[in-house]
Design a protein around this motif. Structure first.
Motif, PDB file in Angstrom:
ATOM      1  N   ARG A 153       0.807  -1.229   0.000  1.00  0.00           N
ATOM      2  CA  ARG A 153       0.000   0.000   0.000  1.00  0.00           C
ATOM      3  C   ARG A 153       0.836   1.274   0.000  1.00  0.00           C
ATOM      4  O   ARG A 153       0.620   2.185  -0.773  1.00  0.00           O
ATOM      5  CB  ARG A 153      -0.903  -0.006   1.240  1.00  0.00           C
ATOM      6  CG  ARG A 153      -2.355  -0.054   0.870  1.00  0.00           C
ATOM      7  CD  ARG A 153      -3.217  -0.004   2.114  1.00  0.00           C
ATOM      8  NE  ARG A 153      -4.132  -1.120   2.104  1.00  0.00           N
ATOM      9  CZ  ARG A 153      -4.351  -1.938   3.121  1.00  0.00           C
ATOM     10  NH1 ARG A 153      -3.685  -1.794   4.240  1.00  0.00           N
ATOM     11  NH2 ARG A 153      -5.235  -2.889   3.021  1.00  0.00           N
ATOM     12  N   LYS A 154       1.862   1.308   0.883  1.00  0.00           N
ATOM     13  CA  LYS A 154       2.671   2.536   1.013  1.00  0.00           C
ATOM     14  C   LYS A 154       3.475   2.757  -0.258  1.00  0.00           C
ATOM     15  O   LYS A 154       3.572   3.871  -0.765  1.00  0.00           O
ATOM     16  CB  LYS A 154       3.621   2.430   2.210  1.00  0.00           C
ATOM     17  CG  LYS A 154       2.904   2.597   3.531  1.00  0.00           C
ATOM     18  CD  LYS A 154       3.908   2.815   4.655  1.00  0.00           C
ATOM     19  CE  LYS A 154       3.338   2.333   5.967  1.00  0.00           C
ATOM     20  NZ  LYS A 154       3.974   1.114   6.467  1.00  0.00           N
ATOM     21  N   TRP A 155       4.057   1.670  -0.788  1.00  0.00           N
ATOM     22  CA  TRP A 155       4.828   1.762  -2.032  1.00  0.00           C
ATOM     23  C   TRP A 155       3.922   2.306  -3.149  1.00  0.00           C
ATOM     24  O   TRP A 155       4.314   3.194  -3.908  1.00  0.00           O
ATOM     25  CB  TRP A 155       5.374   0.373  -2.412  1.00  0.00           C
ATOM     26  CG  TRP A 155       5.875   0.305  -3.812  1.00  0.00           C
ATOM     27  CD1 TRP A 155       7.116   0.610  -4.259  1.00  0.00           C
ATOM     28  CD2 TRP A 155       5.112  -0.050  -4.971  1.00  0.00           C
ATOM     29  NE1 TRP A 155       7.181   0.462  -5.618  1.00  0.00           N
ATOM     30  CE2 TRP A 155       5.956   0.056  -6.085  1.00  0.00           C
ATOM     31  CE3 TRP A 155       3.788  -0.457  -5.177  1.00  0.00           C
ATOM     32  CZ2 TRP A 155       5.542  -0.222  -7.381  1.00  0.00           C
ATOM     33  CZ3 TRP A 155       3.362  -0.734  -6.460  1.00  0.00           C
ATOM     34  CH2 TRP A 155       4.233  -0.611  -7.546  1.00  0.00           C
ATOM     35  N   ALA A 156       2.678   1.771  -3.245  1.00  0.00           N
ATOM     36  CA  ALA A 156       1.759   2.169  -4.317  1.00  0.00           C
ATOM     37  C   ALA A 156       1.412   3.652  -4.188  1.00  0.00           C
ATOM     38  O   ALA A 156       1.380   4.382  -5.184  1.00  0.00           O
ATOM     39  CB  ALA A 156       0.493   1.325  -4.267  1.00  0.00           C
ATOM     40  N   GLN A 157       1.197   4.091  -2.952  1.00  0.00           N
ATOM     41  CA  GLN A 157       0.803   5.483  -2.722  1.00  0.00           C
ATOM     42  C   GLN A 157       1.903   6.443  -3.169  1.00  0.00           C
ATOM     43  O   GLN A 157       1.635   7.504  -3.714  1.00  0.00           O
ATOM     44  CB  GLN A 157       0.519   5.648  -1.231  1.00  0.00           C
ATOM     45  CG  GLN A 157      -0.332   6.833  -0.906  1.00  0.00           C
ATOM     46  CD  GLN A 157      -0.331   7.066   0.595  1.00  0.00           C
ATOM     47  OE1 GLN A 157       0.222   6.286   1.369  1.00  0.00           O
ATOM     48  NE2 GLN A 157      -0.951   8.136   1.009  1.00  0.00           N
ATOM     49  N   THR A 158       3.155   6.049  -2.942  1.00  0.00           N
ATOM     50  CA  THR A 158       4.236   6.969  -3.291  1.00  0.00           C
ATOM     51  C   THR A 158       4.738   6.760  -4.723  1.00  0.00           C
ATOM     52  O   THR A 158       5.207   7.709  -5.353  1.00  0.00           O
ATOM     53  CB  THR A 158       5.433   6.804  -2.324  1.00  0.00           C
ATOM     54  OG1 THR A 158       5.752   5.421  -2.262  1.00  0.00           O
ATOM     55  CG2 THR A 158       5.140   7.323  -0.946  1.00  0.00           C
ATOM     56  N   THR A 159       4.647   5.527  -5.259  1.00  0.00           N
ATOM     57  CA  THR A 159       5.277   5.238  -6.553  1.00  0.00           C
ATOM     58  C   THR A 159       4.315   5.290  -7.732  1.00  0.00           C
ATOM     59  O   THR A 159       4.679   5.760  -8.808  1.00  0.00           O
ATOM     60  CB  THR A 159       5.947   3.844  -6.505  1.00  0.00           C
ATOM     61  OG1 THR A 159       6.555   3.691  -5.249  1.00  0.00           O
ATOM     62  CG2 THR A 159       6.977   3.682  -7.591  1.00  0.00           C
ATOM     63  N   PRO A 212       0.798   6.579  -7.587  1.00  0.00           N
ATOM     64  CA  PRO A 212      -0.386   7.096  -6.886  1.00  0.00           C
ATOM     65  C   PRO A 212      -1.631   7.225  -7.772  1.00  0.00           C
ATOM     66  O   PRO A 212      -2.741   7.201  -7.257  1.00  0.00           O
ATOM     67  CB  PRO A 212       0.062   8.475  -6.379  1.00  0.00           C
ATOM     68  CG  PRO A 212       1.252   8.837  -7.194  1.00  0.00           C
ATOM     69  CD  PRO A 212       1.886   7.565  -7.628  1.00  0.00           C
ATOM     70  N   TYR A 213      -1.464   7.327  -9.094  1.00  0.00           N
ATOM     71  CA  TYR A 213      -2.644   7.490  -9.967  1.00  0.00           C
ATOM     72  C   TYR A 213      -3.115   6.167 -10.561  1.00  0.00           C
ATOM     73  O   TYR A 213      -4.064   6.153 -11.329  1.00  0.00           O
ATOM     74  CB  TYR A 213      -2.329   8.504 -11.084  1.00  0.00           C
ATOM     75  CG  TYR A 213      -1.940   9.840 -10.490  1.00  0.00           C
ATOM     76  CD1 TYR A 213      -2.878  10.610  -9.784  1.00  0.00           C
ATOM     77  CD2 TYR A 213      -0.632  10.305 -10.587  1.00  0.00           C
ATOM     78  CE1 TYR A 213      -2.514  11.807  -9.192  1.00  0.00           C
ATOM     79  CE2 TYR A 213      -0.263  11.509  -9.999  1.00  0.00           C
ATOM     80  CZ  TYR A 213      -1.208  12.250  -9.304  1.00  0.00           C
ATOM     81  OH  TYR A 213      -0.859  13.426  -8.712  1.00  0.00           O
ATOM     82  N   TYR A 257      -6.485   0.246  -8.930  1.00  0.00           N
ATOM     83  CA  TYR A 257      -6.239  -1.141  -8.499  1.00  0.00           C
ATOM     84  C   TYR A 257      -7.339  -2.060  -9.040  1.00  0.00           C
ATOM     85  O   TYR A 257      -8.523  -1.781  -8.868  1.00  0.00           O
ATOM     86  CB  TYR A 257      -6.183  -1.219  -6.960  1.00  0.00           C
ATOM     87  CG  TYR A 257      -6.263  -2.645  -6.453  1.00  0.00           C
ATOM     88  CD1 TYR A 257      -5.323  -3.594  -6.854  1.00  0.00           C
ATOM     89  CD2 TYR A 257      -7.288  -3.054  -5.592  1.00  0.00           C
ATOM     90  CE1 TYR A 257      -5.405  -4.907  -6.423  1.00  0.00           C
ATOM     91  CE2 TYR A 257      -7.372  -4.355  -5.155  1.00  0.00           C
ATOM     92  CZ  TYR A 257      -6.432  -5.282  -5.576  1.00  0.00           C
ATOM     93  OH  TYR A 257      -6.519  -6.586  -5.162  1.00  0.00           O
ATOM     94  N   ASP A 287       6.091  -3.318   1.485  1.00  0.00           N
ATOM     95  CA  ASP A 287       6.293  -2.253   2.473  1.00  0.00           C
ATOM     96  C   ASP A 287       7.143  -2.725   3.653  1.00  0.00           C
ATOM     97  O   ASP A 287       7.872  -1.946   4.256  1.00  0.00           O
ATOM     98  CB  ASP A 287       4.935  -1.756   3.004  1.00  0.00           C
ATOM     99  CG  ASP A 287       4.128  -1.065   1.925  1.00  0.00           C
ATOM    100  OD1 ASP A 287       4.752  -0.545   0.984  1.00  0.00           O
ATOM    101  OD2 ASP A 287       2.884  -1.072   2.011  1.00  0.00           O
TER     102      ASP A 287
END
Ligand SMILES: O=C(O)C(=O)C[C@]1(C(=O)O)C=C[C@@H](O)C=C1
Length: 304
Positions: free
Chosen positions: A113-119, A121-122, A125, A169
């Motif tokens: 989740r954290k990786w997706a949010q920062t890497t 984000p648009y 899923y 993460d």
């Protein structure tokens, strides 16, 4: 032997199957979901099923917990631990910034989740029935998504382009899998075992949970997992899914469960099996087999 597993080929579940007793030589039957894998055992299409039950980051796999505890009458006969690392893979070479949709299993998505949010984000899923199913779907026409989050091995097997790697993460995450079969002989105690039970919370019984836990405490039984889940039969109707350190052949485990049966008669034994990490049981002399035998002999002598 035929072992059903959450497929298709290349899932973490297949990696777990290979670590199970008899797994390396078993015929592997991929199933589309955890429920289908378990149903194959119930319908005698497979001898056993390998399914994920718990992840060190995301917690219990609720579909498995509920299916094994409530819906199916299966016993756990073995467990395996698989280290989890994910890659982001695409069918054709792509840059991270170009990725607008990502597919994977919901438990895998929760672990990045954290990786997706920062890497990415648009990126939208799109859920897949497993990490490998998502990876295979990149070759569909049209593809299920721009990229898939999957095991490095499946990306390599399918000739996918690795856009990013080690994207989890929490490094060092582990998923625990179980081998579930129709009830039969319980595996022999090894001195490093686990027992899984399902205990319905007694209705209208103040302190019910505390009384249940007291039986574990007084018998020197350590719990390695406890989770509450709704039974699905009505609001407020819950059961506890618990893993205990020890084997049903031990007097302290039997004594604790016998005491719990008096409070919650619908308690279900779901299997005793060797621990995957081989960690030996710790127990004090007051809950040794000898102490239980001496206590039983003393009572017998009084009744004499
Ligand atoms: O999709 C897979 O590859 C699976 O084996 C399922 C599963 C899971 O249900 O937790 C197994 C391990 C990972 O934690 C992510 C997904």
């Amino acid at each position: 032997m035929k072992y059903a597993y959450l497929g298709p080929a290349g899932t973490f579940t297949e990696a777990a199957l290979l670590k199970m007793p008899g797994g390396a030589s078993a015929e592997r039957l991929p199933a589309a979901s955890v429920l289908s894998a378990l149903a194959m055992v119930e319908n005698d299409d497979a001898h056993a099923a390998v399914v994920p039950i718990e992840n060190s980051v995301e917690g219990g796999v609720t579909a498995t917990l509920d299916a094994v505890s409530v819906a199916h009458h299966l016993h756990i006969t073995a467990e395996a631990l698989v280290p989890i690392t994910f890659v982001l893979a695409s069918a054709e070479p792509m840059e991270l910034a170009e990725i607008r949709s990502v597919t994977t299993h919901s438990h895998a998505w929760a672990q990045v989740r954290k990786w997706a949010q920062t890497t990415v984000p648009y990126a939208e899923y799109r859920p897949a029935s497993s990490t490998a199913a998502g990876a295979h779907g990149l070759r569909n026409d049209p593809p299920v998504a721009d990229a898939a989050i999957c095991a490095p091995l499946v990306a390599e097997q399918l000739g996918l382009h690795v856009v990013d790697r080690q994207i989890e993460d929490v490094p060092g995450a582990v998923t625990r899998f179980v081998l579930a079969a129709k009830p039969g002989p319980v595996p022999e105690p090894t001195g490093a075992d686990k027992t899984t039970v399902m205990i319905p919370l007694p209705e209208d019984h103040p302190g019910g949970l505390m009384e249940i836990l007291e039986h574990f405490a007084t018998n020197g039984v350590n719990m390695s997992r406890i989770e509450s889940r709704p039974t699905g039969f009505g609001m407020g109707d819950y059961y506890f899914s618990i893993d205990l350190e020890g084997h049903i052949a031990e007097a302290r485990i039997a004594d604790a469960l016998a005491g719990i049966h008096r409070i919650s008669p619908k308690v279900r034994f779901l299997g005793s099996y060797p621990r995957a990490d081989g960690k030996p049981q710790q127990k004090g002399p007051e809950v040794s087999e000898e102490a239980f035998a001496a206590a039983a002999a003393w009572i017998e002598s009084l009744r004499g």
